[in-house]
Write a protein that holds these residues in place. Structure first.
Motif, PDB file in Angstrom:
ATOM      1  N   LEU A  71     -42.773   9.861 -28.720  1.00  0.00           N
ATOM      2  CA  LEU A  71     -41.979  10.140 -29.916  1.00  0.00           C
ATOM      3  C   LEU A  71     -40.531  10.478 -29.545  1.00  0.00           C
ATOM      4  O   LEU A  71     -39.591   9.981 -30.184  1.00  0.00           O
ATOM      5  CB  LEU A  71     -42.600  11.303 -30.702  1.00  0.00           C
ATOM      6  CG  LEU A  71     -41.824  11.802 -31.915  1.00  0.00           C
ATOM      7  CD1 LEU A  71     -41.650  10.691 -32.954  1.00  0.00           C
ATOM      8  CD2 LEU A  71     -42.521  13.007 -32.547  1.00  0.00           C
ATOM      9  N   VAL A  72     -40.354  11.299 -28.517  1.00  0.00           N
ATOM     10  CA  VAL A  72     -38.995  11.635 -28.050  1.00  0.00           C
ATOM     11  C   VAL A  72     -38.255  10.375 -27.631  1.00  0.00           C
ATOM     12  O   VAL A  72     -37.097  10.140 -28.011  1.00  0.00           O
ATOM     13  CB  VAL A  72     -39.050  12.636 -26.882  1.00  0.00           C
ATOM     14  CG1 VAL A  72     -37.661  12.816 -26.256  1.00  0.00           C
ATOM     15  CG2 VAL A  72     -39.580  13.982 -27.350  1.00  0.00           C
ATOM     16  N   ARG A  73     -38.935   9.538 -26.863  1.00  0.00           N
ATOM     17  CA  ARG A  73     -38.301   8.308 -26.362  1.00  0.00           C
ATOM     18  C   ARG A  73     -37.951   7.375 -27.520  1.00  0.00           C
ATOM     19  O   ARG A  73     -36.884   6.737 -27.532  1.00  0.00           O
ATOM     20  CB  ARG A  73     -39.252   7.605 -25.384  1.00  0.00           C
ATOM     21  CG  ARG A  73     -38.660   6.445 -24.634  1.00  0.00           C
ATOM     22  CD  ARG A  73     -37.551   6.892 -23.702  1.00  0.00           C
ATOM     23  NE  ARG A  73     -36.262   6.391 -24.106  1.00  0.00           N
ATOM     24  CZ  ARG A  73     -35.134   6.685 -23.482  1.00  0.00           C
ATOM     25  NH1 ARG A  73     -35.117   7.472 -22.437  1.00  0.00           N
ATOM     26  NH2 ARG A  73     -33.995   6.199 -23.919  1.00  0.00           N
ATOM     27  N   GLU A  74     -38.842   7.273 -28.499  1.00  0.00           N
ATOM     28  CA  GLU A  74     -38.600   6.407 -29.653  1.00  0.00           C
ATOM     29  C   GLU A  74     -37.358   6.856 -30.424  1.00  0.00           C
ATOM     30  O   GLU A  74     -36.526   6.032 -30.827  1.00  0.00           O
ATOM     31  CB  GLU A  74     -39.825   6.433 -30.568  1.00  0.00           C
ATOM     32  CG  GLU A  74     -39.706   5.557 -31.803  1.00  0.00           C
ATOM     33  CD  GLU A  74     -40.916   5.670 -32.716  1.00  0.00           C
ATOM     34  OE1 GLU A  74     -40.774   5.339 -33.905  1.00  0.00           O
ATOM     35  OE2 GLU A  74     -41.982   6.115 -32.248  1.00  0.00           O
ATOM     36  N   LEU A  75     -37.221   8.175 -30.623  1.00  0.00           N
ATOM     37  CA  LEU A  75     -36.065   8.698 -31.346  1.00  0.00           C
ATOM     38  C   LEU A  75     -34.780   8.486 -30.555  1.00  0.00           C
ATOM     39  O   LEU A  75     -33.742   8.114 -31.118  1.00  0.00           O
ATOM     40  CB  LEU A  75     -36.265  10.181 -31.652  1.00  0.00           C
ATOM     41  CG  LEU A  75     -37.336  10.500 -32.689  1.00  0.00           C
ATOM     42  CD1 LEU A  75     -37.602  11.994 -32.768  1.00  0.00           C
ATOM     43  CD2 LEU A  75     -36.937   9.977 -34.065  1.00  0.00           C
ATOM     44  N   CYS A  76     -34.831   8.712 -29.246  1.00  0.00           N
ATOM     45  CA  CYS A  76     -33.649   8.469 -28.402  1.00  0.00           C
ATOM     46  C   CYS A  76     -33.249   6.999 -28.445  1.00  0.00           C
ATOM     47  O   CYS A  76     -32.061   6.669 -28.580  1.00  0.00           O
ATOM     48  CB  CYS A  76     -33.926   8.899 -26.961  1.00  0.00           C
ATOM     49  SG  CYS A  76     -34.010  10.687 -26.718  1.00  0.00           S
ATOM     50  N   ASP A  77     -34.224   6.110 -28.348  1.00  0.00           N
ATOM     51  CA  ASP A  77     -33.932   4.673 -28.379  1.00  0.00           C
ATOM     52  C   ASP A  77     -33.283   4.274 -29.703  1.00  0.00           C
ATOM     53  O   ASP A  77     -32.350   3.453 -29.727  1.00  0.00           O
ATOM     54  CB  ASP A  77     -35.224   3.867 -28.176  1.00  0.00           C
ATOM     55  CG  ASP A  77     -35.711   3.918 -26.730  1.00  0.00           C
ATOM     56  OD1 ASP A  77     -34.908   4.275 -25.844  1.00  0.00           O
ATOM     57  OD2 ASP A  77     -36.889   3.597 -26.496  1.00  0.00           O
ATOM     58  N   SER A  78     -33.762   4.843 -30.808  1.00  0.00           N
ATOM     59  CA  SER A  78     -33.181   4.497 -32.112  1.00  0.00           C
ATOM     60  C   SER A  78     -31.737   4.984 -32.199  1.00  0.00           C
ATOM     61  O   SER A  78     -30.889   4.309 -32.795  1.00  0.00           O
ATOM     62  CB  SER A  78     -34.021   5.089 -33.241  1.00  0.00           C
ATOM     63  OG  SER A  78     -33.977   6.505 -33.226  1.00  0.00           O
ATOM     64  N   LEU A  79     -31.433   6.123 -31.594  1.00  0.00           N
ATOM     65  CA  LEU A  79     -30.059   6.635 -31.588  1.00  0.00           C
ATOM     66  C   LEU A  79     -29.165   5.787 -30.691  1.00  0.00           C
ATOM     67  O   LEU A  79     -28.002   5.516 -31.026  1.00  0.00           O
ATOM     68  CB  LEU A  79     -30.038   8.095 -31.128  1.00  0.00           C
ATOM     69  CG  LEU A  79     -30.700   9.099 -32.075  1.00  0.00           C
ATOM     70  CD1 LEU A  79     -30.776  10.481 -31.435  1.00  0.00           C
ATOM     71  CD2 LEU A  79     -29.941   9.176 -33.397  1.00  0.00           C
ATOM     72  N   PHE A  80     -29.705   5.357 -29.565  1.00  0.00           N
ATOM     73  CA  PHE A  80     -28.928   4.508 -28.649  1.00  0.00           C
ATOM     74  C   PHE A  80     -28.644   3.130 -29.258  1.00  0.00           C
ATOM     75  O   PHE A  80     -27.616   2.526 -28.961  1.00  0.00           O
ATOM     76  CB  PHE A  80     -29.652   4.345 -27.311  1.00  0.00           C
ATOM     77  CG  PHE A  80     -29.596   5.567 -26.435  1.00  0.00           C
ATOM     78  CD1 PHE A  80     -28.403   6.242 -26.242  1.00  0.00           C
ATOM     79  CD2 PHE A  80     -30.732   6.037 -25.801  1.00  0.00           C
ATOM     80  CE1 PHE A  80     -28.337   7.371 -25.427  1.00  0.00           C
ATOM     81  CE2 PHE A  80     -30.691   7.157 -24.978  1.00  0.00           C
ATOM     82  CZ  PHE A  80     -29.494   7.829 -24.800  1.00  0.00           C
ATOM     83  N   ARG A  81     -29.554   2.641 -30.096  1.00  0.00           N
ATOM     84  CA  ARG A  81     -29.310   1.348 -30.737  1.00  0.00           C
ATOM     85  C   ARG A  81     -28.116   1.438 -31.690  1.00  0.00           C
ATOM     86  O   ARG A  81     -27.361   0.470 -31.852  1.00  0.00           O
ATOM     87  CB  ARG A  81     -30.561   0.886 -31.500  1.00  0.00           C
ATOM     88  CG  ARG A  81     -31.626   0.255 -30.619  1.00  0.00           C
ATOM     89  CD  ARG A  81     -32.667  -0.482 -31.429  1.00  0.00           C
ATOM     90  NE  ARG A  81     -33.494   0.411 -32.216  1.00  0.00           N
ATOM     91  CZ  ARG A  81     -34.619   0.966 -31.766  1.00  0.00           C
ATOM     92  NH1 ARG A  81     -35.046   0.714 -30.535  1.00  0.00           N
ATOM     93  NH2 ARG A  81     -35.323   1.766 -32.545  1.00  0.00           N
ATOM     94  N   ILE A  82     -27.943   2.588 -32.295  1.00  0.00           N
ATOM     95  CA  ILE A  82     -26.792   2.795 -33.192  1.00  0.00           C
ATOM     96  C   ILE A  82     -25.517   3.011 -32.397  1.00  0.00           C
ATOM     97  O   ILE A  82     -24.453   2.487 -32.725  1.00  0.00           O
ATOM     98  CB  ILE A  82     -27.067   3.997 -34.114  1.00  0.00           C
ATOM     99  CG1 ILE A  82     -28.282   3.723 -35.004  1.00  0.00           C
ATOM    100  CG2 ILE A  82     -25.843   4.319 -34.982  1.00  0.00           C
ATOM    101  CD1 ILE A  82     -28.797   4.942 -35.735  1.00  0.00           C
ATOM    102  N   ASN A  83     -25.631   3.787 -31.321  1.00  0.00           N
ATOM    103  CA  ASN A  83     -24.467   4.113 -30.490  1.00  0.00           C
ATOM    104  C   ASN A  83     -24.931   4.371 -29.059  1.00  0.00           C
ATOM    105  O   ASN A  83     -25.644   5.348 -28.806  1.00  0.00           O
ATOM    106  CB  ASN A  83     -23.746   5.349 -31.045  1.00  0.00           C
ATOM    107  CG  ASN A  83     -22.544   5.742 -30.210  1.00  0.00           C
ATOM    108  OD1 ASN A  83     -22.141   5.036 -29.280  1.00  0.00           O
ATOM    109  ND2 ASN A  83     -21.960   6.886 -30.521  1.00  0.00           N
TER     110      ASN A  83
END
Length: 335
Positions: free
Chosen positions: A199-211
């Motif tokens: 879950l942590v990794r998924e949220l980080c990845d979604s933030l990195f996709r934006i910026n």
């Protein structure tokens, strides 16, 4: 002529003082995390399992004991990193917003604090929260995220609190965690912590996709060490900053010698369960290198004997009036 002499003298004095006076050091701020071991009030809440922490309950939890606990926690928290407390303080094992309101009104907190808390579905009635200095951090958004259920996993998974805000002038994301304990055994409970890591990794990845330059802080009581797969492989947190990829996280607590100190103790073994990690962008721009610390002054050790382990509020069912928590807090400094 006199004007020229005075001008020359002024220039000479200014030049000499520029070398004699100490350089002004950039101010360092701190981010901390603290598992406070069952910070319950003494009132009955029919929606949570707080029966043990009532005046007539197993812990005989009275107003005096509650207020003592608040003062003990506030004393510790106010000393984390800064002279007037950390800029951000993640917390675990909080019963509700009421205890947070009481906590930030303790006189040990010199600076005005706000807090972010949302009731979770934890069966013990304990939540995570984020305290913040109002002059430094402006919250914009927060949400609890639940891990995806997997086959064979029915309970014991806690939500994660994500907070978006402006830290000084930068948009920052803070993920506050409290993962499943090892009470049922390391191997038996490991899968639940792997799910939380996903879950942590998924949220980080979604933030990195934006910026790709997202500034992210991941903190919590992970009930796993910096070297366990849930942290190193799933979250992708590195103890060596030179080996960080663009979307890896840095974990300064991987460099702490766990044979000498940890954030909690099981039997004779130290364990660094409490950690603070950060994205590469935050590390490069803000992190004060080498500042990842476990706060454990002698007076926080059991019977004030260094290396005895955290002086907790309860040892089994025995109440210890001057105890703090079964965990030491951790913090980092940033510029």
């Amino acid at each position: 002529m006199k004007k020229i002499l005075w001008l020359c003298l002024t220039l000479i004095v200014t030049f000499v003082l520029s070398f004699c006076l100490p350089d002004e050091k950039p101010e360092a701020y701190s981010i901390a995390f603290y598992n406070v071991e069952n910070l319950f009030d003494y009132h009955d809440d029919p929606d949570v399992n707080d029966d043990d922490f009532l005046p007539g309950g197993k812990c005989h939890w009275t107003q005096n004991r509650y207020e003592k606990k608040l003062n003990q926690i506030a004393t510790v928290a106010s000393k984390l990193g800064d002279s007037d407390g950390p800029e951000l303080l993640g917390m675990a094992e909080i019963e509700n917003s009421h205890v947070l309101k009481d906590l930030i009104n303790i006189s040990a907190f010199a600076a005005p604090y706000g807090f972010i808390h949302q009731e979770s579905c934890d069966n013990r009635g304990i939540d995570v929260a984020l305290l913040y200095k109002k002059k430094i951090f402006k919250p914009l958004y927060h949400k609890l995220y639940s891990p995806k259920s997997m086959e064979g996993i029915k309970s014991g998974l806690r939500e994660l609190l994500l907070v978006k805000g402006i830290l000084n002038k930068d948009t920052t994301f803070i993920l506050v965690n409290h993962w499943t304990s090892r009470r049922t055994g390391v191997e038996k409970s490991e899968r639940k912590r792997i799910i939380m890591g996903m879950l942590v990794r998924e949220l980080c990845d979604s933030l990195f996709r934006i910026n790709k330059e997202s500034e992210i802080i991941v903190m919590g009581d992970f009930n796993d060490t910096p070297h366990d797969p849930s942290v190193t492989e799933v979250i992708m947190a590195k103890g060596n900053a030179e080996k960080m990829g663009g979307e890896d996280l840095f974990n300064g607590f991987g460099n702490i010698d766990a044979s000498k100190i940890g954030s909690t103790k099981y039997g004779k073994n130290w364990l660094t369960f409490d950690q603070i990690m950060m994205s590469k962008a935050f590390y490069k721009k803000h992190y004060k290198k080498g500042s990842s610390e476990i706060y454990h002054p002698e007076w926080m050790h059991y019977k004030s004997k260094l290396m005895n382990g955290p002086y907790r509020t309860f040892s089994g069912s025995k109440y210890q009036e001057n105890g703090f928590s079964d965990h030491f807090p951790v913090y980092i400094n940033f510029k």
